[in-house]
Design an enzyme around this catalytic site. Structure first.
Site, PDB file in Angstrom:
ATOM      1  N   LYS A  13       0.834  -1.211   0.000  1.00 38.00           N
ATOM      2  CA  LYS A  13       0.000   0.000   0.000  1.00 38.00           C
ATOM      3  C   LYS A  13       0.868   1.260   0.000  1.00 38.00           C
ATOM      4  O   LYS A  13       0.643   2.182  -0.771  1.00 38.00           O
ATOM      5  CB  LYS A  13      -0.926   0.011   1.232  1.00 38.00           C
ATOM      6  CG  LYS A  13      -1.802  -1.225   1.359  1.00 38.00           C
ATOM      7  CD  LYS A  13      -2.709  -1.162   2.574  1.00 38.00           C
ATOM      8  CE  LYS A  13      -1.995  -1.201   3.915  1.00 38.00           C
ATOM      9  NZ  LYS A  13      -1.345  -2.499   4.220  1.00 38.00           N
ATOM     10  N   ARG A  88     -10.139   0.463   8.353  1.00 41.04           N
ATOM     11  CA  ARG A  88      -9.650  -0.850   8.755  1.00 41.04           C
ATOM     12  C   ARG A  88     -10.677  -1.644   9.553  1.00 41.04           C
ATOM     13  O   ARG A  88     -10.411  -2.774   9.955  1.00 41.04           O
ATOM     14  CB  ARG A  88      -8.452  -0.634   9.662  1.00 41.04           C
ATOM     15  CG  ARG A  88      -7.134  -1.110   9.083  1.00 41.04           C
ATOM     16  CD  ARG A  88      -6.091  -0.661  10.070  1.00 41.04           C
ATOM     17  NE  ARG A  88      -4.880  -1.378   9.972  1.00 41.04           N
ATOM     18  CZ  ARG A  88      -3.784  -0.911   9.349  1.00 41.04           C
ATOM     19  NH1 ARG A  88      -3.804   0.238   8.734  1.00 41.04           N
ATOM     20  NH2 ARG A  88      -2.696  -1.620   9.372  1.00 41.04           N
ATOM     21  N   ARG A 127      11.884  -4.964   5.171  1.00 42.91           N
ATOM     22  CA  ARG A 127      11.595  -3.557   4.845  1.00 42.91           C
ATOM     23  C   ARG A 127      12.460  -2.595   5.658  1.00 42.91           C
ATOM     24  O   ARG A 127      12.684  -2.785   6.848  1.00 42.91           O
ATOM     25  CB  ARG A 127      10.124  -3.266   5.142  1.00 42.91           C
ATOM     26  CG  ARG A 127       9.812  -1.769   5.080  1.00 42.91           C
ATOM     27  CD  ARG A 127       8.349  -1.466   5.117  1.00 42.91           C
ATOM     28  NE  ARG A 127       7.680  -2.041   6.263  1.00 42.91           N
ATOM     29  CZ  ARG A 127       6.363  -2.090   6.390  1.00 42.91           C
ATOM     30  NH1 ARG A 127       5.590  -1.615   5.431  1.00 42.91           N
ATOM     31  NH2 ARG A 127       5.827  -2.624   7.455  1.00 42.91           N
ATOM     32  N   ARG A 161      10.916  -0.275  11.229  1.00 47.11           N
ATOM     33  CA  ARG A 161       9.793  -0.045  12.137  1.00 47.11           C
ATOM     34  C   ARG A 161       9.826  -1.024  13.302  1.00 47.11           C
ATOM     35  O   ARG A 161      10.108  -2.205  13.106  1.00 47.11           O
ATOM     36  CB  ARG A 161       8.466  -0.204  11.373  1.00 47.11           C
ATOM     37  CG  ARG A 161       8.072   1.054  10.623  1.00 47.11           C
ATOM     38  CD  ARG A 161       6.938   0.873   9.648  1.00 47.11           C
ATOM     39  NE  ARG A 161       5.794   0.113  10.134  1.00 47.11           N
ATOM     40  CZ  ARG A 161       4.693  -0.104   9.411  1.00 47.11           C
ATOM     41  NH1 ARG A 161       4.598   0.395   8.191  1.00 47.11           N
ATOM     42  NH2 ARG A 161       3.707  -0.810   9.891  1.00 47.11           N
ATOM     43  N   ARG A 172      -0.760  -8.526  13.341  1.00 47.40           N
ATOM     44  CA  ARG A 172      -1.308  -7.547  12.392  1.00 47.40           C
ATOM     45  C   ARG A 172      -2.122  -8.262  11.320  1.00 47.40           C
ATOM     46  O   ARG A 172      -3.161  -7.765  10.882  1.00 47.40           O
ATOM     47  CB  ARG A 172      -0.177  -6.717  11.779  1.00 47.40           C
ATOM     48  CG  ARG A 172       0.378  -5.670  12.762  1.00 47.40           C
ATOM     49  CD  ARG A 172       1.780  -5.207  12.431  1.00 47.40           C
ATOM     50  NE  ARG A 172       1.930  -4.597  11.124  1.00 47.40           N
ATOM     51  CZ  ARG A 172       3.108  -4.386  10.530  1.00 47.40           C
ATOM     52  NH1 ARG A 172       4.231  -4.735  11.130  1.00 47.40           N
ATOM     53  NH2 ARG A 172       3.156  -3.834   9.341  1.00 47.40           N
TER      54      ARG A 172
END
Ligand code: AP5
Ligand code: MG
Length: 214
Positions: A13, A88, A127, A161, A172
């Site tokens: 996203k 969400r 990431r 993160r 998640r």
């Protein structure tokens, strides 16, 4: 044009939003980015949200919806919005309808990035982003052209993160399956859902999104 990019953690996203911002001058409204900025600035919202985010759970509908409301209020009418990571929950989807009406907007598409969950853990744990300008990278799929140097701003500082570890990613994903995926049928009934193969390369996903927006 106002679109929602929907997909589980690591679906792409943020990566696709950044590209749409650059190419079409749209505005990315990422509640995750807004919350991380609030955590960094230690605002009351940030202080409240930090533990929830670190656990991979969802921050309250009111908090994230207020963030979106404030952002929409600052936008020019002809600038398109990309909702990234919002809504969400069913409650957020309902609130968003009201916010869009309040700000004189309507939803054009809900673009679902379809991905294989097993591959996402690898994507997320690989990431990192530029600590200066926020450009997103991946250790193997999308590294900077020159190792250790940001392609966009030349910074040599990068960050990861705190919620990008395997255990939190699993939570998640559960949250996505339990609370976010169920909002799709409502949008489907309106005929605005489009699906894109999120397992394709970043460029191929971008091309598929472009074909929808044309
Ligand atoms: P948020 O920041 O929204 O995180 P998320 O939904 O878990 O999604 P990610 O940002 O992890 O993934 P992404 O889809 O953006 O993937 P990306 O492009 O980075 O939310 C974080 C937390 O904030 C939540 O857990 C919650 O606590 C809170 N929160 C936020 N919004 C909320 C809301 N509305 N309500 C309640 N709580 C909220 O890509 C991932 C990696 O893969 C990158 O390294 C990238 O380079 C790579 N990659 C991307 N595309 C490809 C591709 N096609 N092929 C190969 N690699 C790729
Ligand atoms: Mg993101």
């Amino acid at each position: 044009m106002n679109i929602i990019l929907l997909g589980p953690p690591g679906a792409g996203k943020g990566t696709q939003s950044a590209r749409l911002v650059e190419q079409y001058g749209m505005r990315q409204l990422s509640t995750g980015d807004m919350l991380r900025a609030a955590v960094k600035a230690q605002t009351p919202v940030g202080i409240k949200a930090k533990a929830v985010m670190d656990a991979g759970e969802l921050v309250s509908d009111e908090i994230v919806s207020d963030l979106i409301d404030v952002e929409l209020a600052t936008m020019e009418a002809d600038t398109g919005a990309i909702f990234d990571g919002y809504p969400r929950t069913a409650a957020q989807a309902q609130i968003l309808d009201g916010l869009l009406e309040k700000h004189g907007r309507s939803l054009d598409y809900v673009i679902e990035l379809e991905v294989d969950e097993d591959a996402l853990v690898e994507r997320i744990t690989g990431r990192f982003s530029c600590a200066n300008c926020g450009t997103l990278y991946h250790d193997t799929a999308n590294p900077p052209a020159k190792p250790g140097v940001c392609d966009v701003c030349g910074s040599t500082e990068f960050k990861r993160r705190p919620d990008d570890n395997e255990e939190t990613v699993r939570t998640r994903m559960q949250e996505y399956r339990a609370k976010t995926a169920p909002i799709l049928p409502g949008y489907e009934a309106r005929g605005i859902v489009r699906r894109v193969d999120g397992m394709a390369s970043i460029g191929e996903v971008a091309a598929a999104i472009d074909a929808i927006l044309k």
